[in-house]
Design a protein around this motif. Structure first.
Motif, PDB file in Angstrom:
ATOM      1  N   PHE A  41       0.774  -1.127   0.049  1.00  0.00           N
ATOM      2  CA  PHE A  41      -0.144  -0.059   0.071  1.00  0.00           C
ATOM      3  C   PHE A  41       0.929   1.300   0.058  1.00  0.00           C
ATOM      4  CE2 PHE A  41      -2.845  -2.958   1.927  1.00  0.00           C
ATOM      5  CZ  PHE A  41      -4.114  -2.932   1.011  1.00  0.00           C
ATOM      6  N   LEU A  42       2.010   1.133   0.447  1.00  0.00           N
ATOM      7  CA  LEU A  42       2.808   2.425   0.235  1.00  0.00           C
ATOM      8  C   LEU A  42       3.027   3.133  -0.816  1.00  0.00           C
ATOM      9  CD1 LEU A  42       5.822   1.382   2.818  1.00  0.00           C
ATOM     10  CD2 LEU A  42       3.816   2.859   3.450  1.00  0.00           C
ATOM     11  N   VAL A  43       3.318   2.415  -2.037  1.00  0.00           N
ATOM     12  CA  VAL A  43       3.478   2.864  -3.309  1.00  0.00           C
ATOM     13  C   VAL A  43       2.272   3.944  -3.535  1.00  0.00           C
ATOM     14  CG1 VAL A  43       3.530   2.514  -5.891  1.00  0.00           C
ATOM     15  CG2 VAL A  43       4.952   1.171  -4.129  1.00  0.00           C
ATOM     16  N   ALA A  44       0.975   3.418  -3.401  1.00  0.00           N
ATOM     17  CA  ALA A  44      -0.028   4.227  -3.690  1.00  0.00           C
ATOM     18  C   ALA A  44      -0.237   5.345  -2.891  1.00  0.00           C
ATOM     19  CB  ALA A  44      -1.301   3.394  -3.661  1.00  0.00           C
ATOM     20  N   PHE A  45       0.081   4.987  -1.409  1.00  0.00           N
ATOM     21  CA  PHE A  45       0.096   6.164  -0.627  1.00  0.00           C
ATOM     22  C   PHE A  45       1.084   7.360  -0.922  1.00  0.00           C
ATOM     23  CE2 PHE A  45       1.240   8.061   3.616  1.00  0.00           C
ATOM     24  CZ  PHE A  45       0.173   8.054   4.297  1.00  0.00           C
ATOM     25  N   ILE A  46       2.359   6.935  -1.268  1.00  0.00           N
ATOM     26  CA  ILE A  46       3.368   8.127  -1.722  1.00  0.00           C
ATOM     27  C   ILE A  46       2.863   8.684  -2.914  1.00  0.00           C
ATOM     28  CG2 ILE A  46       5.483   8.320  -2.135  1.00  0.00           C
ATOM     29  CD1 ILE A  46       6.240   6.159  -0.040  1.00  0.00           C
ATOM     30  N   LEU A  47       2.282   7.862  -4.006  1.00  0.00           N
ATOM     31  CA  LEU A  47       1.738   8.513  -5.135  1.00  0.00           C
ATOM     32  C   LEU A  47       0.493   9.727  -4.706  1.00  0.00           C
ATOM     33  CD1 LEU A  47       2.150   5.773  -7.701  1.00  0.00           C
ATOM     34  CD2 LEU A  47       3.133   7.580  -7.605  1.00  0.00           C
ATOM     35  N   ILE A  48      -0.127   9.177  -4.004  1.00  0.00           N
ATOM     36  CA  ILE A  48      -1.366  10.264  -3.745  1.00  0.00           C
ATOM     37  C   ILE A  48      -0.707  11.425  -2.856  1.00  0.00           C
ATOM     38  CG2 ILE A  48      -3.457  10.472  -2.271  1.00  0.00           C
ATOM     39  CD1 ILE A  48      -4.410   7.681  -2.998  1.00  0.00           C
ATOM     40  N   ALA A  49       0.370  11.212  -2.019  1.00  0.00           N
ATOM     41  CA  ALA A  49       0.890  12.258  -1.500  1.00  0.00           C
ATOM     42  C   ALA A  49       1.417  13.139  -2.287  1.00  0.00           C
ATOM     43  CB  ALA A  49       1.818  11.924  -0.368  1.00  0.00           C
ATOM     44  N   LEU A  50       2.160  12.567  -3.480  1.00  0.00           N
ATOM     45  CA  LEU A  50       2.903  13.537  -4.187  1.00  0.00           C
ATOM     46  C   LEU A  50       1.975  14.268  -5.277  1.00  0.00           C
ATOM     47  CD1 LEU A  50       5.905  11.288  -5.658  1.00  0.00           C
ATOM     48  CD2 LEU A  50       6.024  13.364  -4.270  1.00  0.00           C
ATOM     49  N   VAL A  51       0.989  13.731  -5.588  1.00  0.00           N
ATOM     50  CA  VAL A  51      -0.263  14.431  -6.318  1.00  0.00           C
ATOM     51  C   VAL A  51      -0.786  15.429  -5.436  1.00  0.00           C
ATOM     52  CG1 VAL A  51      -2.351  14.285  -7.549  1.00  0.00           C
ATOM     53  CG2 VAL A  51      -0.633  12.660  -7.937  1.00  0.00           C
ATOM     54  N   LEU A  52      -1.175  15.421  -4.353  1.00  0.00           N
ATOM     55  CA  LEU A  52      -1.592  16.432  -3.362  1.00  0.00           C
ATOM     56  C   LEU A  52      -0.723  17.404  -3.069  1.00  0.00           C
ATOM     57  CD1 LEU A  52      -3.656  14.196  -0.780  1.00  0.00           C
ATOM     58  CD2 LEU A  52      -4.604  15.796  -2.693  1.00  0.00           C
ATOM     59  N   ASP A  53       0.695  17.136  -3.097  1.00  0.00           N
ATOM     60  CA  ASP A  53       1.611  18.269  -2.810  1.00  0.00           C
ATOM     61  C   ASP A  53       1.804  18.861  -4.102  1.00  0.00           C
ATOM     62  OD1 ASP A  53       3.642  19.729  -1.586  1.00  0.00           O
ATOM     63  OD2 ASP A  53       5.249  18.254  -2.561  1.00  0.00           O
ATOM     64  N   ALA A  54       1.562  18.522  -5.176  1.00  0.00           N
ATOM     65  CA  ALA A  54       1.856  19.050  -6.467  1.00  0.00           C
ATOM     66  C   ALA A  54       0.508  20.076  -6.508  1.00  0.00           C
ATOM     67  CB  ALA A  54       1.792  18.461  -7.429  1.00  0.00           C
ATOM     68  N   ALA A  55      -0.526  19.755  -6.237  1.00  0.00           N
ATOM     69  CA  ALA A  55      -1.878  20.449  -6.404  1.00  0.00           C
ATOM     70  C   ALA A  55      -1.740  21.889  -5.389  1.00  0.00           C
ATOM     71  CB  ALA A  55      -3.111  19.711  -6.156  1.00  0.00           C
ATOM     72  N   LEU A  56      -1.127  21.448  -4.101  1.00  0.00           N
ATOM     73  CA  LEU A  56      -1.082  22.495  -3.106  1.00  0.00           C
ATOM     74  C   LEU A  56       0.019  23.521  -3.705  1.00  0.00           C
ATOM     75  CD1 LEU A  56      -1.555  23.495  -0.334  1.00  0.00           C
ATOM     76  CD2 LEU A  56       0.186  22.241   0.503  1.00  0.00           C
ATOM     77  N   ASP A  57       1.087  23.062  -4.377  1.00  0.00           N
ATOM     78  CA  ASP A  57       2.178  23.868  -4.831  1.00  0.00           C
ATOM     79  C   ASP A  57       1.641  24.734  -5.895  1.00  0.00           C
ATOM     80  OD1 ASP A  57       4.049  22.995  -3.264  1.00  0.00           O
ATOM     81  OD2 ASP A  57       4.917  21.716  -4.512  1.00  0.00           O
ATOM     82  N   GLY A  58       0.664  24.342  -6.847  1.00  0.00           N
ATOM     83  CA  GLY A  58       0.239  24.957  -7.900  1.00  0.00           C
ATOM     84  C   GLY A  58      -0.877  25.922  -7.275  1.00  0.00           C
ATOM     85  N   ALA A  59      -1.520  25.616  -6.152  1.00  0.00           N
ATOM     86  CA  ALA A  59      -2.575  26.417  -5.720  1.00  0.00           C
ATOM     87  C   ALA A  59      -1.768  27.780  -5.072  1.00  0.00           C
ATOM     88  CB  ALA A  59      -3.263  25.809  -4.614  1.00  0.00           C
ATOM     89  N   VAL A  60      -0.512  27.621  -4.597  1.00  0.00           N
ATOM     90  CA  VAL A  60       0.034  28.631  -3.896  1.00  0.00           C
ATOM     91  C   VAL A  60       0.855  29.438  -4.869  1.00  0.00           C
ATOM     92  CG1 VAL A  60       2.263  29.111  -2.671  1.00  0.00           C
ATOM     93  CG2 VAL A  60       0.750  27.523  -1.813  1.00  0.00           C
TER      94      VAL A  60
END
Length: 134
Positions: free
Chosen positions: A68-87
């Motif tokens: 499950f760690l691969v899916a967990f880390i991929l979701i974390a990276l996508v959410l981080d990219a979305a947050l960076d784009g919003a900032v």
């Protein structure tokens, strides 16, 4: 007065046929695949097991959750990219005016960006443009 829409007759049907063929192949594969019966997880918390797997404490986990760690880390990276784009979209310019993603043709809106200057060449109340078309 508006006119009725007309059907385009000069189109290329190859793309549509390719998409239809791809859909047929994928539907065939999906319906002919033999899937096993869903089993679920044993008694225990999957969330706690993922936490133990993150900190390499797999001997304390009730369920093996390393996969499950691969899916967990991929979701974390996508959410981080979305947050960076919003900032990035919400950042301020050097003159402390707010940069908005939705503007009126690239012009600064006087009431919203803090730029209330008039255009001295034309005497216009609008703010100066950033190179956009009027």
């Amino acid at each position: 007065m508006t006119s009725r829409p007309r059907l385009a007759t000069d189109v290329n049907y190859v793309n549509g046929l390719a998409a239809l063929a791809l859909f047929a192949v994928m539907a065939y594969v999906f319906f002919m695949a033999e899937l096993g019966r869903p089993e679920g997880f044993a008694d225990g918390s999957i969330v706690a097991s993922i936490g133990y797997a993150m900190f390499n404490m797999v001997d304390q986990a009730a369920i093996p959750a390393e996969s499950f760690l691969v899916a967990f880390i991929l979701i974390a990276l996508v959410l981080d990219a979305a947050l960076d784009g919003a900032v990035m979209l919400a950042r301020r310019e050097d003159d402390e005016s707010v940069v908005t993603a939705l503007t009126d043709g690239g012009r600064r809106i006087p009431g919203r960006t803090g730029d209330d200057r008039t255009d001295e060449a034309t005497g216009d109340d609008r703010a100066t443009t950033d190179g956009g078309d009027d």
